[in-house]
Structure formats: C-alpha cells, structure tokens
Design a protein around this motif. Structure first.
Motif, PDB file in Angstrom:
ATOM      1  N   SER A  78       0.739  -0.999   0.183  1.00 37.21           N
ATOM      2  CA  SER A  78       0.068   0.091  -0.325  1.00 37.21           C
ATOM      3  C   SER A  78       0.471   1.350   0.025  1.00 37.21           C
ATOM      4  O   SER A  78       0.447   1.745  -1.107  1.00 37.21           O
ATOM      5  CB  SER A  78      -0.615  -0.154   1.259  1.00 37.21           C
ATOM      6  OG  SER A  78      -2.370   0.999   1.588  1.00 37.21           O
ATOM      7  N   GLU A  79       1.377   0.737   0.840  1.00 41.81           N
ATOM      8  CA  GLU A  79       2.396   2.293   0.342  1.00 41.81           C
ATOM      9  C   GLU A  79       3.728   3.003  -0.747  1.00 41.81           C
ATOM     10  O   GLU A  79       3.654   3.979  -0.769  1.00 41.81           O
ATOM     11  CB  GLU A  79       3.994   2.076   1.907  1.00 41.81           C
ATOM     12  CG  GLU A  79       2.974   2.051   3.761  1.00 41.81           C
ATOM     13  CD  GLU A  79       4.018   2.130   4.704  1.00 41.81           C
ATOM     14  OE1 GLU A  79       5.547   1.784   4.409  1.00 41.81           O
ATOM     15  OE2 GLU A  79       3.432   2.207   5.805  1.00 41.81           O
ATOM     16  N   LEU A  80       4.033   1.461  -1.015  1.00 42.56           N
ATOM     17  CA  LEU A  80       4.409   1.613  -2.360  1.00 42.56           C
ATOM     18  C   LEU A  80       3.985   2.197  -3.517  1.00 42.56           C
ATOM     19  O   LEU A  80       4.459   3.095  -4.399  1.00 42.56           O
ATOM     20  CB  LEU A  80       5.179   0.209  -2.596  1.00 42.56           C
ATOM     21  CG  LEU A  80       5.726   0.081  -4.111  1.00 42.56           C
ATOM     22  CD1 LEU A  80       7.309   1.130  -4.242  1.00 42.56           C
ATOM     23  CD2 LEU A  80       5.979  -1.602  -4.396  1.00 42.56           C
ATOM     24  N   LEU A  81       2.984   1.745  -3.136  1.00 42.07           N
ATOM     25  CA  LEU A  81       1.644   2.011  -4.273  1.00 42.07           C
ATOM     26  C   LEU A  81       1.426   3.285  -4.094  1.00 42.07           C
ATOM     27  O   LEU A  81       0.909   4.631  -4.887  1.00 42.07           O
ATOM     28  CB  LEU A  81       0.373   1.388  -4.587  1.00 42.07           C
ATOM     29  CG  LEU A  81      -0.755   1.770  -5.328  1.00 42.07           C
ATOM     30  CD1 LEU A  81      -0.154   1.576  -6.335  1.00 42.07           C
ATOM     31  CD2 LEU A  81      -1.768   0.584  -4.885  1.00 42.07           C
ATOM     32  N   ASP A  82       1.194   4.078  -3.133  1.00 40.90           N
ATOM     33  CA  ASP A  82       0.754   5.897  -2.603  1.00 40.90           C
ATOM     34  C   ASP A  82       2.881   6.043  -3.287  1.00 40.90           C
ATOM     35  O   ASP A  82       2.808   7.278  -4.353  1.00 40.90           O
ATOM     36  CB  ASP A  82       0.477   5.950  -0.952  1.00 40.90           C
ATOM     37  CG  ASP A  82      -0.277   5.022  -0.707  1.00 40.90           C
ATOM     38  OD1 ASP A  82      -1.655   4.979  -1.477  1.00 40.90           O
ATOM     39  OD2 ASP A  82      -0.417   5.653   1.008  1.00 40.90           O
ATOM     40  N   GLN A  83       3.942   6.049  -2.607  1.00 44.99           N
ATOM     41  CA  GLN A  83       4.885   6.561  -3.225  1.00 44.99           C
ATOM     42  C   GLN A  83       5.274   6.802  -4.740  1.00 44.99           C
ATOM     43  O   GLN A  83       5.339   7.490  -5.027  1.00 44.99           O
ATOM     44  CB  GLN A  83       5.773   5.896  -2.157  1.00 44.99           C
ATOM     45  CG  GLN A  83       7.048   6.229  -2.669  1.00 44.99           C
ATOM     46  CD  GLN A  83       8.071   5.485  -2.740  1.00 44.99           C
ATOM     47  OE1 GLN A  83       8.015   4.766  -1.524  1.00 44.99           O
ATOM     48  NE2 GLN A  83       9.425   5.743  -3.201  1.00 44.99           N
ATOM     49  N   ILE A  84       5.157   6.108  -5.138  1.00 44.25           N
ATOM     50  CA  ILE A  84       4.723   5.705  -7.069  1.00 44.25           C
ATOM     51  C   ILE A  84       4.053   6.490  -7.827  1.00 44.25           C
ATOM     52  O   ILE A  84       3.694   7.175  -8.893  1.00 44.25           O
ATOM     53  CB  ILE A  84       5.354   4.144  -7.786  1.00 44.25           C
ATOM     54  CG1 ILE A  84       3.960   3.576  -7.092  1.00 44.25           C
ATOM     55  CG2 ILE A  84       6.334   3.507  -7.226  1.00 44.25           C
ATOM     56  CD1 ILE A  84       3.848   2.283  -8.739  1.00 44.25           C
ATOM     57  N   SER A  85       2.035   6.389  -6.899  1.00 43.16           N
ATOM     58  CA  SER A  85       1.492   7.133  -7.553  1.00 43.16           C
ATOM     59  C   SER A  85       1.766   8.959  -7.516  1.00 43.16           C
ATOM     60  O   SER A  85       1.050   9.686  -8.257  1.00 43.16           O
ATOM     61  CB  SER A  85      -0.046   6.830  -7.086  1.00 43.16           C
ATOM     62  OG  SER A  85       0.024   6.967  -5.872  1.00 43.16           O
ATOM     63  N   ALA A  86       2.483   8.736  -6.362  1.00 45.33           N
ATOM     64  CA  ALA A  86       2.895  10.507  -5.959  1.00 45.33           C
ATOM     65  C   ALA A  86       3.302  10.898  -6.684  1.00 45.33           C
ATOM     66  O   ALA A  86       4.043  11.374  -7.298  1.00 45.33           O
ATOM     67  CB  ALA A  86       2.491  10.942  -4.518  1.00 45.33           C
ATOM     68  N   GLU A  87       4.661   9.915  -6.951  1.00 50.21           N
ATOM     69  CA  GLU A  87       6.262  10.583  -7.730  1.00 50.21           C
ATOM     70  C   GLU A  87       5.751  10.680  -9.170  1.00 50.21           C
ATOM     71  O   GLU A  87       6.532  11.038  -9.786  1.00 50.21           O
ATOM     72  CB  GLU A  87       7.471  10.032  -7.440  1.00 50.21           C
ATOM     73  CG  GLU A  87       7.527  10.428  -5.173  1.00 50.21           C
ATOM     74  CD  GLU A  87       8.807   9.473  -4.898  1.00 50.21           C
ATOM     75  OE1 GLU A  87       9.066   8.276  -5.757  1.00 50.21           O
ATOM     76  OE2 GLU A  87       9.209   9.452  -3.526  1.00 50.21           O
ATOM     77  N   THR A  88       5.335   8.869  -8.961  1.00 54.91           N
ATOM     78  CA  THR A  88       5.672   9.041 -11.101  1.00 54.91           C
ATOM     79  C   THR A  88       4.529   8.275 -11.480  1.00 54.91           C
ATOM     80  O   THR A  88       3.966   7.491 -11.848  1.00 54.91           O
ATOM     81  CB  THR A  88       6.652   7.589 -11.426  1.00 54.91           C
ATOM     82  OG1 THR A  88       6.533   6.509 -10.848  1.00 54.91           O
ATOM     83  CG2 THR A  88       8.053   8.606 -11.070  1.00 54.91           C
ATOM     84  N   PRO A  89       3.186   9.380 -11.532  1.00 51.28           N
ATOM     85  CA  PRO A  89       1.994   9.203 -11.405  1.00 51.28           C
ATOM     86  C   PRO A  89       1.340   8.969 -13.384  1.00 51.28           C
ATOM     87  O   PRO A  89       0.752   7.141 -13.153  1.00 51.28           O
ATOM     88  CB  PRO A  89       0.889  10.088 -11.373  1.00 51.28           C
ATOM     89  CG  PRO A  89       2.485  11.554 -11.133  1.00 51.28           C
ATOM     90  CD  PRO A  89       3.697  10.499 -10.899  1.00 51.28           C
ATOM     91  N   ASP A  90       1.969   8.564 -14.253  1.00 55.86           N
ATOM     92  CA  ASP A  90       2.171   8.726 -15.226  1.00 55.86           C
ATOM     93  C   ASP A  90       2.809   7.195 -15.625  1.00 55.86           C
ATOM     94  O   ASP A  90       2.900   6.561 -17.507  1.00 55.86           O
ATOM     95  CB  ASP A  90       2.844   9.690 -16.378  1.00 55.86           C
ATOM     96  CG  ASP A  90       1.443  10.766 -15.978  1.00 55.86           C
ATOM     97  OD1 ASP A  90       0.554  10.576 -15.908  1.00 55.86           O
ATOM     98  OD2 ASP A  90       1.974  12.251 -16.463  1.00 55.86           O
ATOM     99  N   GLN A  91       3.688   7.135 -14.714  1.00 54.97           N
ATOM    100  CA  GLN A  91       4.990   5.660 -15.245  1.00 54.97           C
ATOM    101  C   GLN A  91       3.815   4.565 -15.527  1.00 54.97           C
ATOM    102  O   GLN A  91       3.854   4.457 -14.574  1.00 54.97           O
ATOM    103  CB  GLN A  91       6.217   5.618 -14.989  1.00 54.97           C
ATOM    104  CG  GLN A  91       7.163   4.733 -15.010  1.00 54.97           C
ATOM    105  CD  GLN A  91       7.925   4.714 -14.349  1.00 54.97           C
ATOM    106  OE1 GLN A  91       8.663   5.677 -13.766  1.00 54.97           O
ATOM    107  NE2 GLN A  91       9.099   3.416 -14.136  1.00 54.97           N
TER     108      GLN A  91
END
Length: 212
Positions: free
Chosen positions: A59-72
């Motif tokens: 859950s924390e990883l998903l929150d992180q990547i969606s905040a930092e690299t949302p379009d990747q």
C-alpha cells in the motif's frame, strides 16, 4: 565476555546496515548469491504478522509511486476477493494499459491455471487454453475430471496487468473487492544492481476460497 558482547553487537549492527530494507518484508524476498526473488501475493506459511506487513508495504509503495511517477506504467498483480467471469474482471479493470496474464480455477478445488492473454481478450485466451487440453493423452482420469470441471465451472481470481501508477492507485482506492500489488520492489532492485545478480518476480495470488 566484553569481547564476545562487542562481537555480537557488531554482527547485529552489520545486519541492520546491510539488510534494513527487508526487515518488514523478508517473508516475500529471498536473496541468494546469484538471484533476488520477490514474491507477489501471500506465500504459504506466512504468519499473520508477515501478511499484514506485506499488505502495508504494498500500500505504501503504491502511494509513493502514484505521487512521484503517476504517469509511469508499472506491472501489477490484481487479486479479486471472489471468482469472476471475464466480463466482470474486464469491467473492474477499466483504464489499464493491458491485461497480460489470467489466473483461473474451479471454486473450492485445489489447483490453478495460469494463462497468457493477447489483446486484453481474457475469454479468448481461456477458450484457447481449454481447446489445447488433450483428453486423449495418456493422463490420469482425475486430471481429465478436473479439466472437465474447470471448463464447465471456472472463475478468474487474479490477473497480471500493466497500468500507470495513477490508474493502479485509483483502481485500488475505488474497489474494495480487489487488491493491487505492484510488481516492483525498489529495495530488492537496488540489492540486485549492487551485487550484480538477477532479480525475478514471482506471482502467487491468494484464491478467494482459501484453497491452494
């Protein structure tokens, strides 16, 4: 005695320095001399504490990547809390880039079939798999019975998909009947690069009926 205590303390400190990233998720990461294996899903034998930590870390990883690299675009394992038809699964996965693999089996039976998907067409992939089953082959009657039951009463319990981080986050937030596990572990990737060894991701989605 003081020397022994100092030696043990040094070992503990070294362990914390070398492998701090696996302290909460070690049950799903295996490191050997030539490979790092990352397991996605719930491994058999994991304790309740290990399962909780795994889900929390994902859950924390998903929150992180969606905040930092949302379009990747990232690969992800999506596990459903019930057996679904291809149409039901497709509707839940609206917005993903691709559906690459589908996991099916007969409810309340042990086993699983893992099927590659082309052009996001899960029904066609499953039909092709059924068409490839050779009932005339020299196999056990139990296997033939299992396959006949699967054909007449299968359900989808997980898929491997690709989608942007923002889409995966939205999928996870909007649906309470599925779980999204990103097929990515930055700490494991770092260990693999540092030690110049291979890394592999192994999906082991949990079935909604609790069977293996």
């Amino acid at each position: 005695m003081k020397r022994q205590i100092s030696f043990v303390l040094a070992l503990i400190i070294c362990g914390l320095i070398v492998f701090p990233q696996f302290s909460a998720n070690a049950a799903n990461v295996d490191v050997s001399t030539d490979e790092v294996r990352v397991y996605l899903g719930t491994r058999e034998g994991n304790s309740v504490f290990e399962k909780y930590n795994y889900i929390q870390n994902q859950s924390e990883l998903l929150d992180q990547i969606s905040a930092e690299t949302p379009d990747q675009v990232y690969p992800a394992l999506v596990t459903f809390d019930s057996f679904l038809t291809p149409e039901e699964a497709t509707n839940l996965l609206d917005g993903v880039e691709s559906i690459d693999t589908v996991y099916i089996w007969t409810p309340n039976k042990t086993g699983r079939a893992i099927i590659s998907v082309q052009n996001n067409d899960m029904r066609n992939a499953i039909s092709s798999f059924f068409g490839s089953i050779d009932f005339a082959a020299d196999v056990s009657e139990e296997y033939k019975t299992d396959m006949r039951e699967l054909i007449s009463n299968y359900g989808i319990f997980a898929v491997e998909t690709r989608a942007t981080a923002a889409t995966l986050e939205e999928l996870s937030m909007d649906q309470d009947n599925l779980r999204v596990d990103v097929i990515y572990n930055p700490q494991a990737e770092s260990i693999a690069v540092t030690n110049e060894i291979d890394i592999s991701y192994i999906c082991v989605p949990e079935k909604p009926d609790g069977t293996q």
